[in-house]
Design a protein around this motif. Structure first.
Motif: not given
Length: 296
Positions: A99-104, A222-233
């Motif tokens: 349940q980590a979440s992409a924020r950026l 591809g293409p594919i969405p770029s790498d995200p900044v992810v925060v833990r649950k």
């Protein structure tokens, strides 16, 4: 006397707890960088980001480069990692499993997508079909451009190499292709800038100045969405907000802009949500696979 000792013990306990508050010097926020290239380069530029976050927020942050893509995912699950810049497919795993979440999402010159590529230095390989019976290297089972995209293309085209291996990093794949240790490999691709290639070959150009001439791109994926900044649950919202704000402004200085370029070839970040990565989930479905198929 006994009451005094109990009181002092309680005071010491409270003091110790305060010192260990997340983001304090004694309990810094753990920030992981996905190990897609040389760890020394990542740490050198990660330290610049670490200092920027502290200067902007007062929060103490400790950068780390885990040993593998999966180690970043597992770190987010065990709370050994609080926030991470993770590869696209690694995020899908971290979201579904922990349940980590992409924020950026990463931005490069206004674009929030990138490609994969299949590269070769073997003159006998002129088409995908020529990969049949050849030695091929992927980056990591959890790499989107360095595995998933190329694996799907090869499945669709019924390409069957004689030997397949995982090199661990994009620059390692390029090096192996350059040196002829493998016939072809999968890495990331980003568009050229001012006529200068910016794909994974650039990671070894100082070591091998003729890499652009010797190693060529056989096919884009591809293409594919770029790498995200992810925060833990369960990362505290007030800490998360400060971190995200600092990351958004990191590329606003010459030093920050250079560090972002060196880290993951980015010019900045912008807000995103989990839905931005649905296309990768569809890719898995098209392959007839699930996230669990890639978790050992």
């Amino acid at each position: 006397m006994k009451k005094i000792l109990i009181f002092l013990a309680l005071v010491a306990s409270v003091s110790c707890t305060q010192k260990k508050e997340l983001g304090s010097e004694s309990r810094p926020i753990q920030f992981a960088l996905v190990p897609g290239q040389d760890s020394a380069v990542l740490m050198e530029n990660g330290k610049i980001l670490e200092k920027w976050i502290h200067d902007q927020t007062g929060l103490y942050v400790k950068m780390q480069v885990p040993v593998s893509f999966i180690a970043v995912v597992e770190g987010l699950g065990s709370q050994r990692v609080d926030i991470a810049i993770v590869n696209t497919f690694g995020y899908i795993m971290a979201h579904e499993k922990y349940q980590a979440s992409a924020r950026l999402i990463g931005v490069n010159l206004g674009h929030s997508e990138y490609w994969g590529q299949i590269i070769t230095a073997n003159p006998k390989i002129q088409s995908l079909k020529d990969l049949n019976g050849k030695k091929f290297a992927f980056v990591d089972p959890a790499s989107t451009s360095g595995y998933l995209l190329a694996a799907k293309l090869m499945k669709d085209e019924n390409i069957k190499p004689s030997e397949v291996m995982f090199a661990g990093k994009h620059d390692s794949v390029v090096t192996m292709v350059y040196q002829g240790r493998i016939d072809a490999g999968a890495t990331y691709n980003t568009p050229a800038e001012n006529g200068v290639p910016q794909d994974a070959r650039r990671l070894v150009v100082q070591q091998f100045p003729d890499v652009y001439e010797k190693v060529r791109i056989l096919k884009l994926t591809g293409p594919i969405p770029s790498d995200p900044v992810v925060v833990r649950k369960n990362l505290p919202p007030e800490i998360e907000a400060k971190l995200i704000s600092a990351l958004k402004s990191f590329g606003s200085t010459p030093e920050g802009a250079k560090a972002l370029k060196n880290l993951y070839h980015l010019t900045g970040f912008k807000d995103c949500t989990d839905k931005d990565y649905d296309s990768v989930r569809k890719l898995l479905l098209d392959m007839g696979k699930s996230v669990q198929d890639f978790v050992k």
